[in-house]
Write an enzyme that holds these catalytic residues in place. Structure first.
Site, short mmCIF file in Angstrom:
data_model
loop_
_atom_site.label_atom_id
_atom_site.label_comp_id
_atom_site.label_asym_id
_atom_site.label_seq_id
_atom_site.Cartn_x
_atom_site.Cartn_y
_atom_site.Cartn_z
N LYS A 1 -5.08 5.30 9.52
CA LYS A 1 -4.17 5.32 10.68
C LYS A 1 -4.78 4.60 11.87
O LYS A 1 -4.08 3.99 12.66
CB LYS A 1 -3.77 6.75 11.04
CG LYS A 1 -2.77 7.33 10.05
CD LYS A 1 -1.90 8.42 10.63
CE LYS A 1 -0.80 8.76 9.64
NZ LYS A 1 -0.03 9.94 9.96
N LYS B 1 0.51 4.57 -0.55
CA LYS B 1 1.44 5.69 -0.72
C LYS B 1 2.71 5.46 0.09
O LYS B 1 2.70 4.74 1.09
CB LYS B 1 0.76 7.01 -0.34
CG LYS B 1 0.63 7.26 1.13
CD LYS B 1 0.44 8.74 1.42
CE LYS B 1 0.56 8.96 2.92
NZ LYS B 1 1.03 10.25 3.32
N LYS C 1 6.76 7.94 5.56
CA LYS C 1 8.01 7.89 6.33
C LYS C 1 7.92 7.02 7.57
O LYS C 1 8.94 6.63 8.14
CB LYS C 1 8.49 9.31 6.69
CG LYS C 1 7.52 10.14 7.50
CD LYS C 1 8.11 11.50 7.82
CE LYS C 1 7.32 12.66 7.31
NZ LYS C 1 5.90 12.74 7.66
N1 AQP Z 1 3.71 9.46 -0.89
C1 AQP Z 1 3.51 10.76 -1.05
N2 AQP Z 1 3.43 11.29 -2.29
C2 AQP Z 1 3.25 12.63 -2.47
N3 AQP Z 1 3.15 13.51 -1.44
C3 AQP Z 1 3.22 13.03 -0.18
N4 AQP Z 1 3.17 13.60 1.02
C4 AQP Z 1 3.29 12.65 1.99
N5 AQP Z 1 3.44 11.43 1.42
C5 AQP Z 1 3.40 11.62 0.08
C6 AQP Z 1 3.00 15.03 1.26
O1 AQP Z 1 4.07 15.47 2.10
C7 AQP Z 1 3.61 16.56 2.91
C8 AQP Z 1 3.99 16.35 4.35
O2 AQP Z 1 3.31 15.20 4.85
P1 AQP Z 1 3.20 14.96 6.40
O3 AQP Z 1 4.50 14.59 6.96
O4 AQP Z 1 2.61 16.14 7.05
O5 AQP Z 1 2.12 13.84 6.59
P2 AQP Z 1 1.73 12.59 5.76
O6 AQP Z 1 0.98 13.01 4.54
O7 AQP Z 1 1.01 11.67 6.71
O8 AQP Z 1 3.15 12.01 5.32
P3 AQP Z 1 3.76 10.59 5.65
O9 AQP Z 1 5.13 10.57 5.08
O10 AQP Z 1 2.82 9.52 5.22
O11 AQP Z 1 3.89 10.66 7.24
P4 AQP Z 1 3.44 9.60 8.30
O12 AQP Z 1 4.08 8.32 7.90
O13 AQP Z 1 3.95 10.12 9.61
O14 AQP Z 1 1.94 9.55 8.27
C9 AQP Z 1 2.08 16.64 2.72
O15 AQP Z 1 1.79 17.72 1.85
C10 AQP Z 1 1.74 15.33 2.08
O16 AQP Z 1 0.61 15.44 1.23
#
Ligand code: AQP
Length: 338
Positions: free
Chosen positions: A119, A201, A204
């Site tokens: 990040k 990965k 969002k």
């Molecule tokens: N690509 C993924 N595959 C499987 N699990 C995933 N998770 C996120 N992306 C994947 C799981 O979703 C839960 C919530 O995630 P989060 O919103 O707290 O943060 P994150 O992991 O940083 O998810 P994003 O979508 O990638 O958000 P941004 O873009 O804002 O950083 C967690 O249990 C995560 O493991």
């Protein structure tokens, strides 16, 4: 005769950032397990809005996304009658325990976190202290509720591990302070990858065409899956090393159909990538459509959403206060005179 007491359910805590509309990755890696675990565990799920501030957000969009996230969690099947659902910023204990734990977490261990490295590379103009200390707040989220298990996708494993290290360190100094949690990472679909770059990965907050949002309507789902990156050898086979795009599509199909990737690949053997993409798109549409109908109805009932939030914040606050009082006492802070 005394009534036998029911065995205490183990406690589950997990959170999701309202940093956009959740993706199929969030759903497959985390949210669908949260729904399934409600019967057997005491579940506490949180929309972690404070974490979202580590990256710049539009205030109006963040407010909207937080409420939408709650509605989506309800639409996925989380039931406020048996599960605690709330916004992180409504329970001040998260920020308070965060401070205490930050005094028991080392710079060295935080600087090894993959998410911080990724990040900070993506947001080079805003490498703030919150982004660096994100895992401390996440440890506070989990430890406040004395959680036994933390269901997360594979990307969050490192953060649950640092939470365990901090809990063990703290318990070593002040015995009995925290339950030391275990990560729960389901074997199938723990990491869903970007449709355009299957080495990364699905997230969002990435570009629109790289992910499927839980609110994408059928035509959008079909278009994005049709454009998903595959390869040129034409064989439907699960092999993440040499065929990451095809393997990602098989992972999505298997997770949503409740089958193994091997069975999904076998069912499509000899067919082309067009057939694989059609099968994935149809399965995604069948999964999302009923969820979207429930979401639309929930978003039309704001008083109900607010009632769920108020109830969840009260329930969470009661538990969080107990842990915080215990921690403050253990570290030597004076109780506030009543
Ligand atoms: N690509 C993924 N595959 C499987 N699990 C995933 N998770 C996120 N992306 C994947 C799981 O979703 C839960 C919530 O995630 P989060 O919103 O707290 O943060 P994150 O992991 O940083 O998810 P994003 O979508 O990638 O958000 P941004 O873009 O804002 O950083 C967690 O249990 C995560 O493991």
């Amino acid at each position: 005769m005394q009534e036998p007491t029911a065995p205490q359910k183990q406690i589950i805590f997990s959170g999701i950032q309202p940093s956009g509309t959740p993706t199929l990755g969030n759903y497959i890696g985390a949210m669908r397990h949260w729904q399934r675990m409600q019967q057997d565990y005491r579940c506490i799920y949180c929309v972690v809005d404070l974490h979202t501030l580590t990256v710049r957000q539009s205030p109006a969009a963040l407010r909207k996304q937080s409420l939408e996230m709650l509605a989506l969690l309800l639409a996925v099947g989380l039931d406020p009658a048996q599960t605690v659902l709330f916004l992180q910023s409504h329970v001040s204990g998260h920020a308070e325990l965060n401070w205490v734990l930050s005094c028991y977490t080392y710079m060295g261990e935080l600087s090894r976190m993959t998410q911080f490295k990724e990040k900070s590379a993506r947001h080079a103009d805003n490498i703030n202290a919150g982004l660096f200390a994100y895992p401390v707040l996440m440890a506070a989220d989990i430890l406040l509720y004395q959680a036994h298990l933390v269901p997360v996708g594979a990307d969050q494993k490192q953060h649950v591990e640092i939470c365990r290290d901090v809990a063990l360190r703290f318990n070593g100094l002040y015995p009995g302070a925290f339950t030391v949690p275990e990560p729960y990472i389901a074997p199938n679909g723990a990491r869903v990858y970007s449709l355009q770059d299957p080495a990364h990965k699905m997230s969002k907050s990435d570009a629109e065409d790289t992910y499927i949002s839980l609110l994408d309507r059928p035509d959008v789902v079909r278009r994005k899956i049709k454009r998903a990156v595959t390869d040129s050898d034409g064989e439907i086979r699960y092999d993440p090393q040499t065929k990451p795009g095809v393997s990602n599509l098989l992972t999505i199909l298997a997770a949503l159909q409740g089958n193994s990737v091997a069975d999904c690949a076998a069912a499509l053997a000899g067919m082309g990538y067009g057939a694989l993409k059609d099968a994935v798109a149809q399965t995604v549409v069948d999964t999302l459509s009923p969820m979207q109908a429930r979401f639309d109805a929930l978003m039309a009932d704001k008083p109900y959403l607010e009632q769920v939030l108020a109830q969840g914040a009260d329930q969470a606050d009661r538990i969080a206060r107990r842990t915080l009082e215990k921690v403050y006492k253990k570290v030597g802070l004076c109780p506030r005179p009543r």
